[in-house]
Write an enzyme that holds these catalytic residues in place. Structure first.
Site, PDB file in Angstrom:
ATOM      1  CG  ASP A  85      50.446 -11.790 -36.094  1.00  0.00           C
ATOM      2  OD1 ASP A  85      50.725 -12.649 -35.381  1.00  0.00           O
ATOM      3  OD2 ASP A  85      49.473 -10.918 -35.698  1.00  0.00           O
ATOM      4  CG  HIS A  86      47.627 -14.988 -35.492  1.00  0.00           C
ATOM      5  ND1 HIS A  86      47.630 -16.025 -34.425  1.00  0.00           N
ATOM      6  CD2 HIS A  86      47.831 -13.906 -34.712  1.00  0.00           C
ATOM      7  CE1 HIS A  86      47.541 -15.444 -33.132  1.00  0.00           C
ATOM      8  NE2 HIS A  86      47.767 -14.098 -33.345  1.00  0.00           N
ATOM      9  N   GLY A 179      43.399  -7.406 -28.724  1.00  0.00           N
ATOM     10  CA  GLY A 179      42.166  -6.302 -28.495  1.00  0.00           C
ATOM     11  C   GLY A 179      42.363  -5.923 -27.100  1.00  0.00           C
TER      12      GLY A 179
HETATM   13  P1  13P Z   1      46.811  -6.657 -29.712  1.00  0.00           P
HETATM   14  O1  13P Z   1      45.919  -6.177 -31.020  1.00  0.00           O
HETATM   15  O2  13P Z   1      45.993  -6.929 -28.692  1.00  0.00           O
HETATM   16  O3  13P Z   1      47.893  -5.773 -29.584  1.00  0.00           O
HETATM   17  O4  13P Z   1      47.430  -8.082 -30.210  1.00  0.00           O
HETATM   18  C1  13P Z   1      48.376  -8.145 -31.428  1.00  0.00           C
HETATM   19  C2  13P Z   1      48.667  -9.329 -31.543  1.00  0.00           C
HETATM   20  O5  13P Z   1      49.042 -10.494 -30.851  1.00  0.00           O
HETATM   21  C3  13P Z   1      48.933  -9.864 -32.742  1.00  0.00           C
HETATM   22  O6  13P Z   1      49.154 -11.133 -33.055  1.00  0.00           O
END
Ligand code: 13P
Length: 290
Positions: A85-86, A179
């Protein structure tokens, strides 16, 4: 079934107008709870790992070994993709080398031309290994050091340029925020989502910041082309609340209630219950592994 690329599960979701849940993992409890929840609901799933969480879990190699080991020992039969992720430029390369089956390259903080060049390189690399890849256009808002930034709206033309590189799914800001959502949040921009959908010729889109978005908005976004919803904070809040309840009820002081296998069970069960609820009632992917 071994860990798989996410391309097929996302394309099927896109055609079927439902979404795949991409749940972030933090440790063994998270991996078990998410996999068991998706197995119970027969839902394909993506396990998302941020670079920070991977470091916490002692590196990409360890994450791959842990996920594979838990997956096999639990006898999971639904398709599971292990997704970075990211990912940074270096991080995405390292995750690919370690055996992740899907990666996100997030070049949204670079000037657009640089994001484009690096995304192109990363898409070619991921595809040469048979992996799925997500890229990001326009930042996603969120909380940093207590300051909540507004959710950005991605530029549809920039989305088209990255979509045309052949990325498998695209993260594009439509007012979503990582978040907790602030009280005065304006909601998702469905106009921008429709524009992005039109400019990218129906490329599967990713909704980051999936925690705390009202159910009707999640469902509308899925109807308009979102095929993957990322969730992290919501499972953390569920885990924390259930653990707090266990301790406040004094259960850690009854018998061997302090044993981590008991102490962490309430939170782990709460994660599993939330995952089952989301795949069934929000994302519509329950039963799609059958
Ligand atoms: P949240 O923490 O807001 O659920 O976001 C998760 C997210 O987008 C991880 O890339």
């Amino acid at each position: 079934m071994a860990l798989v690329s996410a391309t097929e599960m996302i394309n099927k979701a896109h055609e079927g107008h439902y979404a795949i849940g991409a749940f972030n993992i933090n440790n063994m409890e998270w991996i078990k709870a998410i996999l068991l929840g998706c197995e119970a609901k027969k839902a394909p799933v993506m396990l998302g790992v941020s670079e920070g969480a991977a470091k916490y879990m002692c590196g990409f190699d360890n994450v791959v070994a842990m996920v594979k080991g838990i997956h096999d020992s639990l006898g999971i039969t639904v398709p599971v993709a292990l997704h970075l992720d990211h990912g940074s430029y270096e991080g995405a390369k390292a995750a690919i080398a370690a055996g992740f089956t899907s990666v996100m390259f997030d070049g949204s903080h670079y000037p657009f031309e640089e994001n484009l060049a690096k995304s192109k390189e990363m898409i070619e690399l991921a595809h040469s290994k048979g992996l799925s890849i997500e890229c990001e256009v326009g930042g996603i808002g969120g909380e940093e050091d207590g300051v909540v930034s507004a959710g950005e709206l991605a530029d549809p033309e920039e989305c088209k340029t990255i979509a045309d590189l052949g990325v498998d799914f695209l993260a594009a800001g439509i007012g979503n925020i990582h978040g907790k959502y602030p009280e005065n949040w304006a909601g998702l921009s469905f106009d921008r989502l429709a524009e992005i959908k039109a400019s990218t010729n129906g490329k599967p889109l990713v909704l980051h910041g999936g925690s705390g978005i009202p159910e009707e908005q999640v469902k509308k976004a899925i109807n308009l082309g979102v095929s993957k919803v990322n969730v992290n904070t919501e499972l953390q809040l569920e885990f924390a609340a259930a653990t707090r309840k266990y301790i406040e009820a004094g259960k850690d002081q009854e018998g061997k209630g302090y044993d981590p296998r008991k102490l962490l069970k309430a939170g782990t069960d709460a994660i599993q219950a939330k995952v089952e609820d989301m795949v069934e009632n929000y994302f519509g992917c329950a039963g799609k592994a059958e």
